[in-house]
Scaffold this motif. Structure first.
Motif, PDB file in Angstrom:
ATOM      1  N   ASP A 239       0.854  -1.186   0.000  1.00  0.00           N
ATOM      2  CA  ASP A 239       0.000   0.000   0.000  1.00  0.00           C
ATOM      3  C   ASP A 239       0.897   1.247   0.000  1.00  0.00           C
ATOM      4  OD1 ASP A 239      -2.067  -1.778   0.246  1.00  0.00           O
ATOM      5  OD2 ASP A 239      -2.726  -1.081   2.225  1.00  0.00           O
ATOM      6  N   ARG A 274      -6.519  -0.169  -5.454  1.00  0.00           N
ATOM      7  CA  ARG A 274      -6.697  -0.854  -4.168  1.00  0.00           C
ATOM      8  C   ARG A 274      -5.544  -0.626  -3.232  1.00  0.00           C
ATOM      9  NH1 ARG A 274      -9.211  -6.435  -6.668  1.00  0.00           N
ATOM     10  NH2 ARG A 274     -11.372  -5.733  -6.599  1.00  0.00           N
ATOM     11  N   ARG A 275      -4.342  -0.418  -3.786  1.00  0.00           N
ATOM     12  CA  ARG A 275      -3.174  -0.255  -2.918  1.00  0.00           C
ATOM     13  C   ARG A 275      -2.658   1.179  -2.918  1.00  0.00           C
ATOM     14  NH1 ARG A 275       0.606  -4.710  -5.201  1.00  0.00           N
ATOM     15  NH2 ARG A 275      -0.966  -5.339  -6.708  1.00  0.00           N
ATOM     16  N   SER A 276      -3.432   2.119  -3.450  1.00  0.00           N
ATOM     17  CA  SER A 276      -3.045   3.538  -3.455  1.00  0.00           C
ATOM     18  C   SER A 276      -1.616   3.723  -3.959  1.00  0.00           C
ATOM     19  CB  SER A 276      -3.199   4.152  -2.052  1.00  0.00           C
ATOM     20  OG  SER A 276      -4.555   4.179  -1.674  1.00  0.00           O
TER      21      SER A 276
END
Lengths: 342, 342
Positions: A239, A274-276
């Protein structure tokens, strides 16, 4: 004035499809014209060969103009002033220029930077203390931003940019995992540059070995390769991971197969969401204001033995095309430079 | 205490493959337990339905945990306190909570925010003055950074996030080109939100119409859709363009076809490199420190008539699954909210 010198130059004869071949280049010779008021005549001593030049051979939208057909191949050079009608330069001065693949060039002086041969070997102005080193520095400082304890992965880890990226990231406190092709380069990168781990991307279990070497995932991936290395790295990005995109050497000689098969884009876009993740292309020119910081810091790191470099010097301008083709296949070992004159 | 109320809730019965279907949801009822010391009993008045919920139905690595099988579907809610053993809340208080798809919930009070029903309609806490509006604001302020005179493109331009993005970008001085599906939504976005142009992505000449509407290219693309809209936008992105990735609604119900055919990733990576693009996934939570700025500025813009919003309110919790499935196909028109109680 003495007899005018004859310049030898290598021009773009045709645009390559996929990998460049010898027929894409043509060697020409021409007597150099007299210099005019304000101009200097340069004898080129060293030419830098870099992966970005492959992009200049295409006729594609890019941050830089393509080389024209029949135009001199572009490139950074170190030259000696051998004639001058410009008060700022005198014969014997050593300068950094962007004169391309040729043995003599005329400049109006505006894009020249004088080098001090006593301060550092003059070839370093094409490598670790030039565009190569600054590319590593600018990408890390502005985009990768490795923090102490984070894991950074860099491919082509024994290469000019990759080895600088890994060493500077270690100076910034990151744990560095390098990727290189073949046991010799891996051993060298591990021993010489002190990376925490170096993985051979040609090994059959490359992806699982990379995963094992990154038990806490990857926080920064400095992208200069693309292709199957990206495929192994992407699932491991944490992330908020940052990916400075500096080069895609695996794509430059794109063969049709690289765009075949499964469309990876939806998976990558979902991963970005989803993981920025941050994926950011760049060229060092954007961060030109930071060059003075870089020269000061890098010179210090070199003096302290914390930033090492390796050069791979090829003799003779006529050998530049072959050396360049080898560069795109990873055959060089260190910053690739052509020596044109002593 | 009076007879305990019965809560109705909608749980995840099974994980969808592609588009969710009615069988993925199950309605259950249960008598609510007594609240303990420090707890409050909430009667849910309104439930927000948002595209991100589709991701929570999958069992995939994401910034947020998946909803468990048999677990209550997640979601933001506005509720009335109907019982309290917590000194900070009294019956009758209206609060913002994250209670999910149900009619009653128990909270320890820690994640509740009191709302002032006299300051703004309480539903706005789920939309323009809530996560929706803040998502638009945070993505623009931190990643998109539109400058005066730049061109910003946003898809789902009549939708909750898209309409806020476009209006806030105009307040920041950008020229705004919206994309929406169908003539009705396009007309509405153009008329109501004042976008400089609105293009129908269902039109057969969508890509060429988008290009014509962006004569100076695209500097910011606020990505909340993906799929064929991305394909039309990507070639138009200017050097140094920024792409905040906020959602990929076209991918959430991914059908096999979206990953078939030509592998677009190499082309996109080369574009990122050659045009120094920034692609950055985000969720608003990352920028939580900016919420006070947002509440103050957005309330001002709404008062001045510069930031408008539209709500699409559906009655009855039992209708939430159908409304949600329609949301993923663009059937709603404005911020989709379910009214659970008056």
């Amino acid at each position: 004035m003495a007899t005018q010198p004859v310049t030898t130059r290598i021009v773009l004869a045709s645009r390559p499809t996929g990998k460049p071949v010898a027929a894409n280049f043509r060697l020409e010779q021409e007597t150099v014209r007299d210099i005019g008021e304000g101009e200097v005549l340069l004898q080129i001593l060293y030419l830098s060969l870099d992966p970005y030049m492959r992009g200049r051979m295409d006729d594609a939208k890019s941050y830089a103009k393509s080389v024209e057909i029949d135009g001199v191949m572009e490139g950074g050079t170190v030259a000696r002033v051998v004639g001058s009608r410009n008060a700022a330069f005198k014969p014997g001065d050593i300068v950094l220029s962007h004169s391309g693949w040729q043995s003599y060039a005329i400049s109006d002086g505006s894009a020249l930077r004088k080098l001090d041969p006593d301060a550092a070997p003059i070839t370093t102005a094409l490598g670790i203390l030039g565009m190569t080193g600054f590319t590593a520095y600018a990408g890390l400082r502005n985009i990768g931003k490795p923090k102490a304890g984070e894991t950074l992965v860099v491919a082509a880890a024994s290469g000019a940019v990759g080895s600088a990226v890994g060493q500077i990231a270690r100076i910034f406190g990151a744990r560095v995992v390098g990727i290189a092709g073949g046991a010799e380069k891996c051993d060298y990168a591990s021993r010489e540059f002190g990376f925490d781990a170096v993985i051979d991307h040609r090994s059959s279990d490359f992806a699982s070995r990379l995963e094992a070497a990154c038990p806490n995932g990857i926080d920064v991936y400095f992208e200069n390769v693309g292709g199957h290395v990206w495929n192994a790295v992407f699932p491991l990005l944490n992330d908020f991971a940052r990916v400075p995109v500096c080069g895609l050497i695996a794509h430059y000689n794109e063969e049709p197969s690289i765009s075949e098969g499964h469309n990876q884009l939806p998976t990558v876009m979902r991963g970005i969401l989803r993981r920025s993740l941050t994926i950011r292309g760049f060229i060092q020119r954007e961060f030109v204001d930071q060059r003075p910081d870089f020269y000061r810091e890098a010179a210090q790191w070199i003096a302290e033995g914390r930033l090492k470099y390796r050069e791979d010097i090829v003799d003779g301008l006529e050998n530049a095309p072959e050396a360049f083709m080898g560069l795109l296949e990873g055959k060089n070992f260190g910053k690739l430079i052509v020596r044109i004159a002593q």
